[in-house]
Write an enzyme that holds these catalytic residues in place. Sequence first.
Site, PDB file in Angstrom:
ATOM      1  N   ARG A 172       0.809  -1.244   0.000  1.00  0.00           N
ATOM      2  CA  ARG A 172       0.000   0.000   0.000  1.00  0.00           C
ATOM      3  C   ARG A 172       0.830   1.277   0.000  1.00  0.00           C
ATOM      4  NH1 ARG A 172      -3.129  -2.896   3.754  1.00  0.00           N
ATOM      5  NH2 ARG A 172      -4.795  -3.971   2.641  1.00  0.00           N
ATOM      6  N   LYS A 218       3.874  11.492 -11.033  1.00  0.00           N
ATOM      7  CA  LYS A 218       3.050  10.647 -11.911  1.00  0.00           C
ATOM      8  C   LYS A 218       3.813   9.351 -12.121  1.00  0.00           C
ATOM      9  CE  LYS A 218       0.227  13.676 -14.750  1.00  0.00           C
ATOM     10  NZ  LYS A 218      -0.047  14.130 -16.128  1.00  0.00           N
ATOM     11  N   GLU A 266      10.313  17.755 -24.549  1.00  0.00           N
ATOM     12  CA  GLU A 266       9.653  18.168 -23.295  1.00  0.00           C
ATOM     13  C   GLU A 266      10.223  19.503 -22.812  1.00  0.00           C
ATOM     14  OE1 GLU A 266       7.033  16.568 -22.206  1.00  0.00           O
ATOM     15  OE2 GLU A 266       7.267  14.392 -22.403  1.00  0.00           O
ATOM     16  N   LYS A 280       8.279  22.979 -13.563  1.00  0.00           N
ATOM     17  CA  LYS A 280       7.489  21.788 -13.208  1.00  0.00           C
ATOM     18  C   LYS A 280       7.120  21.803 -11.728  1.00  0.00           C
ATOM     19  CE  LYS A 280       6.157  17.280 -13.925  1.00  0.00           C
ATOM     20  NZ  LYS A 280       6.210  16.094 -14.729  1.00  0.00           N
ATOM     21  N   GLU A 317      -3.648  17.123 -11.109  1.00  0.00           N
ATOM     22  CA  GLU A 317      -4.144  17.508 -12.439  1.00  0.00           C
ATOM     23  C   GLU A 317      -5.654  17.735 -12.469  1.00  0.00           C
ATOM     24  OE1 GLU A 317      -1.928  15.763 -15.775  1.00  0.00           O
ATOM     25  OE2 GLU A 317      -3.851  15.627 -16.792  1.00  0.00           O
ATOM     26  N   ARG A 365      -2.207  21.716 -14.276  1.00  0.00           N
ATOM     27  CA  ARG A 365      -1.147  20.741 -14.575  1.00  0.00           C
ATOM     28  C   ARG A 365      -1.345  20.129 -15.961  1.00  0.00           C
ATOM     29  NH1 ARG A 365       1.713  16.023 -10.861  1.00  0.00           N
ATOM     30  NH2 ARG A 365       2.976  15.211 -12.561  1.00  0.00           N
ATOM     31  N   ASN A 375       0.578  18.582 -20.675  1.00  0.00           N
ATOM     32  CA  ASN A 375       0.265  17.544 -21.670  1.00  0.00           C
ATOM     33  C   ASN A 375       0.196  18.097 -23.088  1.00  0.00           C
ATOM     34  OD1 ASN A 375       0.026  15.636 -19.605  1.00  0.00           O
ATOM     35  ND2 ASN A 375      -2.060  16.291 -19.197  1.00  0.00           N
ATOM     36  N   HIS A 429       0.590  15.828 -26.054  1.00  0.00           N
ATOM     37  CA  HIS A 429       0.634  14.441 -25.586  1.00  0.00           C
ATOM     38  C   HIS A 429      -0.555  13.603 -26.055  1.00  0.00           C
ATOM     39  CE1 HIS A 429       3.985  15.863 -23.272  1.00  0.00           C
ATOM     40  NE2 HIS A 429       4.144  14.713 -22.661  1.00  0.00           N
ATOM     41  N   HIS A 443       0.591  10.419 -27.631  1.00  0.00           N
ATOM     42  CA  HIS A 443       0.276   9.091 -27.080  1.00  0.00           C
ATOM     43  C   HIS A 443      -0.400   8.229 -28.136  1.00  0.00           C
ATOM     44  CE1 HIS A 443       0.318  10.508 -22.582  1.00  0.00           C
ATOM     45  NE2 HIS A 443       1.520  10.337 -23.085  1.00  0.00           N
ATOM     46  N   HIS A 447       9.310   8.606 -26.842  1.00  0.00           N
ATOM     47  CA  HIS A 447       8.225   9.439 -26.312  1.00  0.00           C
ATOM     48  C   HIS A 447       8.391  10.897 -26.772  1.00  0.00           C
ATOM     49  CE1 HIS A 447       5.172  10.902 -23.558  1.00  0.00           C
ATOM     50  NE2 HIS A 447       6.051  11.758 -23.044  1.00  0.00           N
TER      51      HIS A 447
HETATM   52  P1  NAD Z   1      13.813   5.698 -21.361  1.00  0.00           P
HETATM   53  O1  NAD Z   1      13.638   5.619 -19.914  1.00  0.00           O
HETATM   54  O2  NAD Z   1      13.383   4.544 -22.188  1.00  0.00           O
HETATM   55  O3  NAD Z   1      15.347   6.004 -21.667  1.00  0.00           O
HETATM   56  C1  NAD Z   1      15.759   6.124 -22.990  1.00  0.00           C
HETATM   57  C2  NAD Z   1      16.914   5.159 -23.331  1.00  0.00           C
HETATM   58  O4  NAD Z   1      18.131   5.679 -22.813  1.00  0.00           O
HETATM   59  C3  NAD Z   1      16.768   3.776 -22.752  1.00  0.00           C
HETATM   60  O5  NAD Z   1      17.298   2.841 -23.648  1.00  0.00           O
HETATM   61  C4  NAD Z   1      17.633   3.850 -21.507  1.00  0.00           C
HETATM   62  O6  NAD Z   1      18.075   2.587 -21.058  1.00  0.00           O
HETATM   63  C5  NAD Z   1      18.767   4.693 -21.991  1.00  0.00           C
HETATM   64  N1  NAD Z   1      19.472   5.458 -20.969  1.00  0.00           N
HETATM   65  C6  NAD Z   1      18.931   6.073 -19.898  1.00  0.00           C
HETATM   66  N2  NAD Z   1      19.860   6.818 -19.288  1.00  0.00           N
HETATM   67  C7  NAD Z   1      21.011   6.656 -19.951  1.00  0.00           C
HETATM   68  C8  NAD Z   1      22.320   7.185 -19.817  1.00  0.00           C
HETATM   69  N3  NAD Z   1      22.610   8.086 -18.881  1.00  0.00           N
HETATM   70  N4  NAD Z   1      23.258   6.775 -20.672  1.00  0.00           N
HETATM   71  C9  NAD Z   1      22.959   5.909 -21.675  1.00  0.00           C
HETATM   72  N5  NAD Z   1      21.732   5.399 -21.889  1.00  0.00           N
HETATM   73  C10 NAD Z   1      20.773   5.774 -21.030  1.00  0.00           C
HETATM   74  O7  NAD Z   1      13.059   6.991 -21.965  1.00  0.00           O
HETATM   75  P2  NAD Z   1      12.841   8.470 -21.431  1.00  0.00           P
HETATM   76  O8  NAD Z   1      12.777   9.302 -22.638  1.00  0.00           O
HETATM   77  O9  NAD Z   1      13.760   8.826 -20.342  1.00  0.00           O
HETATM   78  O10 NAD Z   1      11.395   8.386 -20.768  1.00  0.00           O
HETATM   79  C11 NAD Z   1      10.230   8.175 -21.529  1.00  0.00           C
HETATM   80  C12 NAD Z   1       9.120   7.717 -20.603  1.00  0.00           C
HETATM   81  O11 NAD Z   1       8.852   8.730 -19.652  1.00  0.00           O
HETATM   82  C13 NAD Z   1       7.821   7.444 -21.322  1.00  0.00           C
HETATM   83  O12 NAD Z   1       7.320   6.192 -20.904  1.00  0.00           O
HETATM   84  C14 NAD Z   1       6.905   8.551 -20.855  1.00  0.00           C
HETATM   85  O13 NAD Z   1       5.560   8.153 -20.804  1.00  0.00           O
HETATM   86  C15 NAD Z   1       7.451   8.849 -19.486  1.00  0.00           C
HETATM   87  N6  NAD Z   1       7.157  10.189 -18.989  1.00  0.00           N
HETATM   88  C16 NAD Z   1       6.666  10.296 -17.739  1.00  0.00           C
HETATM   89  C17 NAD Z   1       6.404  11.542 -17.214  1.00  0.00           C
HETATM   90  C18 NAD Z   1       5.924  11.658 -15.794  1.00  0.00           C
HETATM   91  O14 NAD Z   1       5.566  12.764 -15.379  1.00  0.00           O
HETATM   92  N7  NAD Z   1       5.920  10.594 -15.033  1.00  0.00           N
HETATM   93  C19 NAD Z   1       6.658  12.687 -17.965  1.00  0.00           C
HETATM   94  C20 NAD Z   1       7.168  12.553 -19.241  1.00  0.00           C
HETATM   95  C21 NAD Z   1       7.422  11.290 -19.752  1.00  0.00           C
HETATM   96  N1  GLY Z   2       4.387  15.092 -17.838  1.00  0.00           N
HETATM   97  C1  GLY Z   2       3.090  15.520 -17.455  1.00  0.00           C
HETATM   98  C2  GLY Z   2       2.931  15.732 -15.994  1.00  0.00           C
HETATM   99  O1  GLY Z   2       3.790  15.442 -15.204  1.00  0.00           O
HETATM  100  O2  GLY Z   2       1.897  16.171 -15.570  1.00  0.00           O
END
Ligand code: NAD
Ligand code: GLY
Length: 363
Positions: free
Chosen positions: A118, A140, A182, A224, A234, A238, A242, A245, A249, A262
């Site tokens: 939990r 998130k 972003e 942020k 949100e 907030r 998006n 997005h 998406h 992404h």
């Molecule tokens: P990712 O986590 O897949 O990383 C991209 C690639 O880079 C992967 O292959 C990873 O292994 C590699 N990598 C990571 N750090 C590295 C480093 N320092 N050196 C070498 N390789 C490295 O992708 P991302 O772009 O970081 O994240 C995308 C995800 O984030 C999506 O799923 C998206 O939905 C999510 N997201 C979430 C939020 C949120 O608020 N929670 C906001 C925006 C995006």
């Molecule tokens: N990336 C969108 C949010 O954090 O709200």
Amino acid sequence: MNSLNVELGERSYPIFIGSNLFDDQKLISPFLGKSRVVVITNSVVGPLYLEKVKGFLGFNYDSYIILPDGEEHKNLDSVGLIYDHLLRGKYDRKTILVALGGGVVGDIVGFAAATFQRGIRFVQIPTTLLALVDSSVGGKTGVNHSLGKNMIGSFHQPQCVIADMAVLGTLPGREVKAGFAEVIKYGLIGNVNFFDWLSKHSKALLDLNHDYLSETVQICCEAKANIVSADEKESGSRALLNLGHTFGHAIETASGYGKFLHGEAVAIGMVMAADLSKRLGLLDSAEAKKIRQMLEIDFGFSVIPPVDISETRYLELMSSDKKVEEGKIRFILLKAIGTAFIEHQVSEEVLRETLTSGSQLCM
Ligand code: NAD
Ligand code: GLY
């Protein structure tokens, strides 16, 4: 090193921004107490940074988990691997998880932390530009479902975010560029000066100029933190985060997770949002063009939507996005560069024009 706070009452937490932060155990130890810490990373990031992070965590470090790499593994199977490890190792509710990786690892680990027994604590150590400027902050968490992106999740804030810029040195160029989608979003939704500054310094930024990047991460995290502090779950503003997005998406889901990064999908989505804003008579066409040029020319994104997604498929995916309220798709539109707003009433006819504009978006 700089630090700033996400103000959320008793759930407030700091973001530490700097370089080579893993050398300073004193930074993290106040957040760990006597807890056992499990580091969760993936098969790419683990070999690069796990040993350093173990040293950073000192005596609190207990074990690690290596997840498979990639957006296609951002699912409940990966969360299951974490639960299995925690249950087999008899970890209790005092355990702290450390998410070491990009947005994918951060979102999965945050969700596992939100739901294990939990809810347990977790720390974000972002290692991509996207994670440094966006996903590691704001709580998130979640995973994808084959029928929709980020459809299973929870809000769960970390204890702190360790934003160590030095990790960007190993990030592949395509990932660096994707992170800038972003970054540019923050300029589009609320800071025209930042948008212009990014455009002016795009080359240096893509070449990882340290000073410009530090400034970028600082500006984005501040933006942020302010947005999240004002509207954690949100219910209003907030949603501006998006921008692009809902389109993005749909592109990610329709193309199969992992084909478009992404950030790449969001870049196309932001051009679609600008095009829609222009068609609705809200955004000046010169500004719409400038947005496309910034993404396409300054930062080198492909901004033409994939040809194999039909108008009907977009509408189907967009209307099952989380951004739908009472059957209406919630759009983030632009009145100007730096001024975004939320709109539920968009003419389907105009929307269809954007969805079928292809290479003519914003032209
Ligand atoms: P990712 O986590 O897949 O990383 C991209 C690639 O880079 C992967 O292959 C990873 O292994 C590699 N990598 C990571 N750090 C590295 C480093 N320092 N050196 C070498 N390789 C490295 O992708 P991302 O772009 O970081 O994240 C995308 C995800 O984030 C999506 O799923 C998206 O939905 C999510 N997201 C979430 C939020 C949120 O608020 N929670 C906001 C925006 C995006
Ligand atoms: N990336 C969108 C949010 O954090 O709200």
